[in-house]
Design a protein around this motif. Structure first.
Motif, PDB file in Angstrom:
ATOM      1  N   THR A  39       0.831  -1.204   0.000  1.00  0.00           N
ATOM      2  CA  THR A  39       0.000   0.000   0.000  1.00  0.00           C
ATOM      3  C   THR A  39       0.867   1.257   0.000  1.00  0.00           C
ATOM      4  N   VAL A  40       2.007   1.200   0.663  1.00  0.00           N
ATOM      5  CA  VAL A  40       2.952   2.321   0.606  1.00  0.00           C
ATOM      6  C   VAL A  40       3.456   2.502  -0.822  1.00  0.00           C
ATOM      7  N   ASP A  41       3.698   1.403  -1.525  1.00  0.00           N
ATOM      8  CA  ASP A  41       4.122   1.470  -2.927  1.00  0.00           C
ATOM      9  C   ASP A  41       3.019   2.097  -3.789  1.00  0.00           C
TER      10      ASP A  41
ATOM     11  N   LEU B 122       9.207   7.367   1.282  1.00  0.00           N
ATOM     12  CA  LEU B 122       8.285   6.235   1.195  1.00  0.00           C
ATOM     13  C   LEU B 122       9.004   4.958   0.767  1.00  0.00           C
ATOM     14  N   PHE B 123      10.061   5.067  -0.030  1.00  0.00           N
ATOM     15  CA  PHE B 123      10.861   3.880  -0.329  1.00  0.00           C
ATOM     16  C   PHE B 123      11.500   3.351   0.954  1.00  0.00           C
ATOM     17  N   THR B 124      11.950   4.267   1.802  1.00  0.00           N
ATOM     18  CA  THR B 124      12.512   3.863   3.092  1.00  0.00           C
ATOM     19  C   THR B 124      11.446   3.215   3.967  1.00  0.00           C
ATOM     20  N   VAL B 125      10.258   3.815   4.016  1.00  0.00           N
ATOM     21  CA  VAL B 125       9.149   3.236   4.784  1.00  0.00           C
ATOM     22  C   VAL B 125       8.867   1.820   4.297  1.00  0.00           C
ATOM     23  N   GLY B 126       8.801   1.643   2.979  1.00  0.00           N
ATOM     24  CA  GLY B 126       8.546   0.316   2.414  1.00  0.00           C
ATOM     25  C   GLY B 126       9.613  -0.689   2.807  1.00  0.00           C
ATOM     26  N   ALA B 127      10.871  -0.269   2.767  1.00  0.00           N
ATOM     27  CA  ALA B 127      11.970  -1.171   3.139  1.00  0.00           C
ATOM     28  C   ALA B 127      11.883  -1.554   4.619  1.00  0.00           C
ATOM     29  N   ILE B 128      11.551  -0.595   5.459  1.00  0.00           N
ATOM     30  CA  ILE B 128      11.412  -0.880   6.891  1.00  0.00           C
ATOM     31  C   ILE B 128      10.274  -1.875   7.114  1.00  0.00           C
ATOM     32  N   LEU B 129       9.148  -1.633   6.446  1.00  0.00           N
ATOM     33  CA  LEU B 129       7.995  -2.525   6.610  1.00  0.00           C
ATOM     34  C   LEU B 129       8.257  -3.918   6.034  1.00  0.00           C
TER      35      LEU B 129
END
Length: 190
Positions: free
Chosen positions: A33-35, A64-71
Motif C-alpha cells: 500500500t505504501v508502494d 516512502l521507499f525507506t518506509v517500504g523497506a522498513i515494513l
C-alpha cells in the motif's frame, strides 16, 4: 537481472532477510500500500503544479521507499549476524516529520480557515491528492495493524499519519492555487 523470477508463482513472496510469506500477509499489504501511495504521489508530481511542491513530493517519495523497506523487514531480521543493520539506508526521523509539519503550516498560512468538511474534487490534480490521502490512511491503518502483531518503527506510523495531513492540506492549497471550487459539505436538514 530479469524482472520475473517465478519465485512468487505459488502465492508467496520473500521479505528482507529471506523469510517467505503469503502475498496477502499483513506485512506485504502494508508495504504494498505504501508502494501504491508512492505511485499516486508520482501522479500528483506529474501535474502542472508549483515547483516547490514537486521538490517536496520527490523527498516524500524517497522517504516512502525507506518506509517500504522498513515494513518489508521483520524485526528479527533487522540486524545481520555481523551486528550491522540489514538496511543500509537513512531511517525515518523526526526531521522528516517536521518537514511535513512545516510544509503544512506554510500552506495553511495562505489558506482561509476551514469551517466545514470539503468534498474531494474541483480539479483533477486536487482529486489525485485526495486519492493519495485515502491510500495513505489505508497504509497507516495496515501499518498499525502490523504493529499490533510485530513491532514496527513508531516513526513510520507517525510519518504516514502526518503525510496524510500534508496531502489533505496540499489538496486545499492546490484548490486555492488553481482557483478551483472547494465545495463545503453541509449536511442536509432532516
Amino acid at each position: 537481472m530479469k524482472v520475473y523470477t517465478k519465485t512468487g508463482d505459488k502465492g508467496t513472496t520473500a521479505l528482507f532477510g529471506g523469510d517467505r510469506v503469503p502475498k496477502h500477509h499483513i506485512r506485504i499489504e502494508s508495504y504494498g500500500t505504501v508502494d501504491e501511495l508512492n505511485s499516486y504521489i508520482g501522479l500528483i508530481r506529474d501535474q502542472e503544479i508549483n515547483y516547490h511542491y514537486k521538490e517536496v513530493l520527490i523527498r516524500i517519495q524517497d522517504r516512502l521507499f525507506t518506509v517500504g523497506a522498513i515494513l518489508a523487514t521483520p524485526p528479527e531480521k533487522e540486524i545481520l549476524k555481523n551486528g550491522k543493520p540489514r538496511l543500509n539506508i537513512p531511517k525515518i526521523t523526526e526531521t522528516d516529520i517536521e518537514l511535513l509539519e512545516n510544509e503544512i503550516d506554510d500552506m495553511e498560512s495562505a489558506l482561509p480557515p476551514m469551517t466545514h468538511f470539503v468534498l474531494p474534487g474541483g480539479h483533477t490534480t486536487v482529486s489525485y491528492c485526495h486519492i493519495a490521502r485515502c491510500v495513505c490512511r489505508r497504509a497507516e491503518r495496515l501499518s498499525v495493524h502490523l504493529n499490533e502483531q510485530e513491532p514496527t518503527d513508531e516513526l513510520v506510523i507517525k510519518y504516514l499519519n502526518r503525510l496524510s495531513d500534508y496531502l489533505f492540506v496540499l489538496a486545499r492549497k492546490l484548490s486555492y492555487d488553481l482557483k478551483a471550487d472547494e465545495v463545503k459539505w453541509i449536511p442536509e436538514k432532516q
